[in-house]
Write a protein that holds these residues in place. Structure first.
Motif: not given
Length: 550
Positions: A211-237
């Motif tokens: 429930v608490f984990v975020r989707e992987t940034p690579r999958f989100l970039f692959k789905q062209a959901r760039d804003a969400e992907a960048t946000r998740n990557l920044c949180i993880l890093r």
């Protein structure tokens, strides 16, 4: 502190090694606990008097009982094979996180069906199949999730948490059955229902964590959901969006997914049916391309050797295996075997894997396992320990040999845990390109469950018919595994997922300006490949292809 040092291939901001990436990896890895617990508890549960009485197994002949036992165990592998296949479309369409949630829900339903079963083996078979279906999908999605969120320098450690969780589940399963035999009436129904129902505990913990984990940034970039992907990557890093490390990682990801975006865009213009056929033709063509086909073969062979060296035979049929070398208290020794494997996994995967790499542990572990298996087979051939009613009737030399054979099984377990057991999953999670990573995760997971099915179906009969020859067979597979690793497994520790293409001979990096600063030199490629004269060549399913040159 030396063991905790992180070996980096380039200057890396320390913020990326934060608690969030470790907690996420720990949660996703917990899926393997379901797999580990199931593989350890079932072998000792189905031999309990209460289970055999409840389902009419006590009335069967020895041959019939062996057949039913193999059916109960292997139904799980059959479901897992199907689950691994289903994991690919689930994680590609809905994401890694949603695929794991669906898989865990199916597992929970299967565990409930098994627990409430009464006098009908059909409930046991159905529940085992559903549990396997859930675990199979988890084995497809979880390693991909872990590889995609991990910084390169600690990818082995984080993906290794998957194997550690497996070992934790296995140890718990072994000792729960041991405790039940010591403190419960083994003729009461609770003695088999309790360990069966306890499958729900790790499954519930996994569902809560997801429930608490975020989707992987690579999958989100692959789905062209760039804003969400960048946000998740920044949180993880734990870095800002404009940090050079973030910009560099995003550039690498986008370079590799450029052809994926084009492929998915064709769905709108070609229609869904035409796109589906085109997509699978593209997958097939891609998998047979130079630099990809070698990785397809490596993934399949890694899973073959991981299963055929004997560890899963001990996991599923530990009472039979330990009895064959003269051990009477099989439940206790099975628990010790599991505990030693877990300890070796924690030390190796938690502290050593990203320092020692992939290749050296495969070689050393395979050689050690080979020696242990051949010794056990030779001891059984010479001493016939199973023919003695008790250890006290053995001669002193036979008793000494039995102790050495028991130690050999324990050494085998620790050596395997610190090599092929975890590294097979790590390597198969990191060597494939993003375009087909989901497909290859399903492919290698299916290979895993195919060979587990072979082991589950064949071990009871092989143990009865081959005797000591079974251990010689496992030892021979260990030897073949060493030869395979020596010639065909390059060293890939510390590389980014995008750099794998260059090591295996697929991507022309000169044509990718975004990766110019990440390109490996010839010397670096040489370090990643095998350090022998024969290792100027990389494995291909049908031919030996030259290593890539710039």
């Amino acid at each position: 502190m030396l063991l905790l040092n992180i070996v980096e291939d380039r200057p890396t901001p320390p913020q990326i090694y934060n608690y969030k990436v470790y907690l996420t990896a720990l949660c996703i890895s917990w899926g393997a606990c379901l797999f580990g617990y199931d593989s350890s508890y079932i072998g000792t549960t189905i031999v309990l008097p209460s289970f055999q009485t409840a389902f009419g197994l006590s009335k069967l002949s020895t041959h019939e009982l062996a057949n039913v036992s193999a059916n109960i165990v292997s139904t799980f592998q059959l479901g897992a094979f199907g689950g691994a296949a289903l994991g690919f479309p689930l994680m590609e369409k809905y994401g890694r996180k949603i695929a794991l949630i669906i898989a865990t829900a199916v597992f929970i339903i299967g565990a409930i069906v098994q627990t409430v079963a009464t006098h009908q083996l059909s409930y046991v078979y159905s529940g085992r199949f559903l549990v396997g279906l859930g675990v199979g999908s988890i084995t497809s999605a979880a390693p991909v999730f872990l590889a995609e969120i991990s910084p390169p320098a600690i990818r082995g450690r984080l993906v290794g948490l998957y194997e550690i969780s497996y070992q934790v589940g296995a140890v718990v399963g072994f000792f729960i059955n041991y405790g039940i035999k010591q403190h419960q009436n083994t003729k009461a129904a609770e003695s088999w229902r309790i360990p069966t129902a306890l499958q729900l505990v790790p499954a519930g913990m996994l569902m809560l964590g997801l429930v608490f984990v975020r989707e992987t940034p690579r999958f989100l970039f692959k789905q062209a959901r760039d804003a969400e992907a960048t946000r998740n990557l920044c949180i993880l890093r734990d870095l800002s969006p404009d940090h050079p490390y973030i910009l560099d990682e995003i550039a690498s990801i986008r370079t590799q997914i450029s052809d994926v975006t084009v492929l998915h865009a064709k769905e709108e213009t070609e229609g869904r049916v035409a796109w589906f056929k085109s997509y699978w033709r593209g997958i097939a063509k891609y998998c047979l391309a130079k630099g990809i086909r070698n990785r397809m073969a490596i993934g399949f062979m890694m899973m073959l050797f991981q299963n055929m060296v004997g560890t899963n035979a001990i996991n599923y049929y530990s009472p039979t295996i330990f009895k064959s070398i003269g051990v009477s208290n099989t439940s206790l020794y099975t628990g010790i075997f599991g505990a030693l494997k877990a300890a070796a996994s924690v030390v190796f995967l938690g502290f050593l894997v990203d320092r020692l790499g992939r290749r050296l542990p495969l070689l050393v572990g395979g050689i050690t396992c080979c020696i242990c298996m051949f010794y056990i087979g030779a001891y059984i051939k010479v001493a016939h320990p199973a023919s003695y009613a008790s250890a006290s009737l053995m001669s002193s030399s036979t008793q000494a040999g039995a102790k050495a054979a028991t130690a050999a099984i324990f050494i085998f377990g620790m050596s395997f845990a610190a090599s092929w057991n975890g590294l097979a999953w790590i390597i198969c999670s990191e060597i494939y390109p993003l375009k087909i990573r989901g497909f290859c995760a399903a492919y290698t997971a299916m290979a895993q469950w195919l060979w587990q099915f072979v082991i589950a179906r064949s071990t009871p009969y092989a143990a009865a018919s081959l005797g000591y020859g079974l251990f010689f067979l496992f030892g021979s597979f260990c030897a073949c595994a060493v030869v395979f690793a020596y010639f065909f497994i390059p060293e890939i520790k510390g590389l980014t997922l995008e750099q794998m293409d260059q090591v295996f001979g697929y991507v022309d990096f000169d044509a990718n300006p975004l990766l110019q600063d990440r390109q490996l030199s010839n010397d670096e490629i040489e370090k990643q490949t095998n350090n022998t004269k024969q290792n100027d060549y990389m494995l291909s399913p049908s031919i030996i292809a030259p290593k890539i040159e710039k």
